[in-house]
Scaffold this motif. Structure first.
Motif, short mmCIF file in Angstrom:
data_model
loop_
_atom_site.label_atom_id
_atom_site.label_comp_id
_atom_site.label_asym_id
_atom_site.label_seq_id
_atom_site.Cartn_x
_atom_site.Cartn_y
_atom_site.Cartn_z
N ASN A 121 -51.30 -95.73 2.89
CA ASN A 121 -51.52 -96.29 1.55
C ASN A 121 -52.53 -97.43 1.59
O ASN A 121 -53.28 -97.64 0.62
CB ASN A 121 -50.20 -96.76 0.97
CG ASN A 121 -49.28 -95.60 0.63
OD1 ASN A 121 -49.72 -94.47 0.46
ND2 ASN A 121 -47.98 -95.87 0.55
N ALA A 122 -52.54 -98.19 2.67
CA ALA A 122 -53.55 -99.24 2.82
C ALA A 122 -54.95 -98.63 2.89
O ALA A 122 -55.90 -99.16 2.32
CB ALA A 122 -53.28 -100.06 4.08
N LEU A 123 -55.07 -97.49 3.58
CA LEU A 123 -56.36 -96.79 3.65
C LEU A 123 -56.79 -96.35 2.25
O LEU A 123 -57.96 -96.52 1.87
CB LEU A 123 -56.24 -95.59 4.58
CG LEU A 123 -57.52 -94.83 4.93
CD1 LEU A 123 -57.38 -94.18 6.31
CD2 LEU A 123 -57.84 -93.74 3.91
N TYR A 124 -55.86 -95.78 1.47
CA TYR A 124 -56.19 -95.36 0.11
C TYR A 124 -56.63 -96.55 -0.73
O TYR A 124 -57.61 -96.46 -1.49
CB TYR A 124 -54.97 -94.70 -0.56
CG TYR A 124 -54.55 -93.40 0.07
CD1 TYR A 124 -55.48 -92.59 0.73
CD2 TYR A 124 -53.23 -92.96 0.01
CE1 TYR A 124 -55.09 -91.39 1.30
CE2 TYR A 124 -52.83 -91.77 0.58
CZ TYR A 124 -53.76 -90.98 1.23
OH TYR A 124 -53.37 -89.80 1.80
N ALA A 125 -55.93 -97.66 -0.61
CA ALA A 125 -56.25 -98.84 -1.41
C ALA A 125 -57.63 -99.38 -1.07
O ALA A 125 -58.42 -99.71 -1.96
CB ALA A 125 -55.19 -99.92 -1.18
N ILE A 126 -57.95 -99.46 0.21
CA ILE A 126 -59.26 -99.95 0.63
C ILE A 126 -60.36 -99.02 0.14
O ILE A 126 -61.43 -99.47 -0.29
CB ILE A 126 -59.30 -100.10 2.16
CG1 ILE A 126 -58.33 -101.19 2.61
CG2 ILE A 126 -60.71 -100.44 2.64
CD1 ILE A 126 -58.12 -101.24 4.11
N PHE A 182 -63.37 -96.31 9.29
CA PHE A 182 -64.22 -95.13 9.13
C PHE A 182 -63.77 -94.29 7.93
O PHE A 182 -64.59 -93.95 7.06
CB PHE A 182 -64.21 -94.27 10.39
CG PHE A 182 -65.14 -94.77 11.47
CD1 PHE A 182 -66.50 -94.80 11.27
CD2 PHE A 182 -64.65 -95.21 12.68
CE1 PHE A 182 -67.37 -95.26 12.25
CE2 PHE A 182 -65.49 -95.68 13.67
CZ PHE A 182 -66.85 -95.70 13.45
N PHE A 183 -62.51 -93.94 7.86
CA PHE A 183 -62.07 -92.97 6.86
C PHE A 183 -61.98 -93.58 5.47
O PHE A 183 -62.17 -92.88 4.47
CB PHE A 183 -60.74 -92.35 7.28
CG PHE A 183 -60.88 -91.33 8.37
CD1 PHE A 183 -61.29 -90.04 8.09
CD2 PHE A 183 -60.65 -91.68 9.69
CE1 PHE A 183 -61.44 -89.10 9.11
CE2 PHE A 183 -60.80 -90.75 10.71
CZ PHE A 183 -61.22 -89.46 10.42
N SER A 184 -61.67 -94.87 5.36
CA SER A 184 -61.68 -95.48 4.03
C SER A 184 -63.11 -95.53 3.48
O SER A 184 -63.33 -95.28 2.29
CB SER A 184 -61.09 -96.89 4.10
OG SER A 184 -61.85 -97.73 4.93
N VAL A 185 -64.08 -95.82 4.34
CA VAL A 185 -65.48 -95.86 3.90
C VAL A 185 -65.97 -94.45 3.55
O VAL A 185 -66.70 -94.27 2.57
CB VAL A 185 -66.36 -96.51 4.98
CG1 VAL A 185 -67.84 -96.28 4.69
CG2 VAL A 185 -66.08 -98.00 5.06
#
Length: 297
Positions: free
Chosen positions: A160-165, A103-106
């Motif tokens: 950091n994975a969330l930021y990258a996605i 949800f938050f990465s999108v």
């Protein structure tokens, strides 16, 4: 005379029969059985994620080496992993992490991509050239490889994975919105808004952005499924969630050496990823059929 005119006037439509674009879209969406099935799957996992502390029978971090690699039973519905942790509990808590990242990465990708796409499409010229070349550079790399590079620079962690996605998916929404804005800004009502002296900011927020929401909603729904897969891939490589967080991709990575000895350690996290992604894909396809005028008969 007044009473006769009153009697002759047509009756007002009942409130529950009121029509509108979103109400009509919801009615059409409800008729799509596969889309409703996808919505049901999503609501099921969201409910599990929200109620995880009350549903889970054990602490997801609790290790009991004496119970390691136990098969599914009445005590441990999904069996246990190599550290004796209850897999049912960890799969439930894993839904929280996967949905949170999805949800938050999108949302981050949509906010940044929409802003850049509107600026590029509406103002054009040098701004369009710079933003479009930035999108081309990001799209030149395979998304998962670019995400791995970003996490490698920032350091392995779920955040950091969330930021990258979010970063690797910005061009998808940016180019979608840019194309939509290019078609909208030549419409007559936009020309009329400029003619009466309406400022660019008001035109963008009052006319351009609302009329660009449909493709964003559809792509965003499908994008959550992609983000969940990418988060699982990063977790599988050890670049996403770190122990003892029960992320589905990390669970698959930890269990890959026990595929033959204890297949349940792989089956249930993998099944959870598959069903969640399937739910978002089915709902996204349903939204596309409902909201895209070209898909209507």
């Amino acid at each position: 005379m007044g009473q006769a005119a009153l009697k002759a006037s047509p009756p007002k439509a009942p409130v529950d029969q009121a029509s509108g674009p979103w109400r009509d879209a919801w009615k059409a969406f409800r008729k799509n059985k596969t889309a409703m099935a996808g919505l049901g799957i999503i609501l099921f996992f969201v409910l599990i994620a929200l109620l995880a502390p009350w549903i889970a029978p054990y602490d997801f971090k609790a290790q009991q080496l004496v119970n390691r690699l136990k098969p599914p039973s009445a005590e441990h519905w999904f069996g246990t992993d190599d550290l004796g942790r209850d897999l049912f509990t960890r799969v439930i808590y894993g839904a929280r992490i996967s949905l949170w990242v999805g949800f938050f990465s999108v949302i981050g990708s949509i906010i940044v991509g929409t802003a850049l796409g509107i600026l590029a499409g509406y103002y054009g010229k040098w701004m369009d050239m710079i933003i479009s070349r930035l999108f081309d550079i990001l799209l030149a790399f395979p998304s998962i490889l670019l995400a791995i590079a970003i996490v490698a620079i920032l350091g392995p962690s779920l955040q950091n994975a969330l930021y990258a996605i979010a970063i690797v998916n910005i061009p998808t929404y940016g180019r979608l919105v840019r194309a939509r804005v290019l078609s909208l800004k030549s419409e007559e009502y936009i020309t009329a808004a400029r003619a009466i002296g309406m400022k660019n900011g008001r035109i963008l927020f009052s006319h351009i952005l609302p009329n660009s929401l449909t493709p964003i909603i559809v792509q965003g729904t499908l994008g959550i499924a992609t983000a969940i897969i990418e988060a699982a891939a990063l977790g599988f490589l050890g670049l996403g969630a770190q122990p003892p967080d029960p992320e589905w991709g990390k669970m698959l990575s930890d269990s890959r050496q026990f595929i033959q000895k204890a297949p349940w350690t792989v089956v249930f996290p993998g099944l959870s990823i598959m069903l969640t992604v399937l739910g978002f894909n089915l709902m996204g396809d349903g939204l596309r059929d409902v909201l895209d005028p070209r898909m209507k008969n």
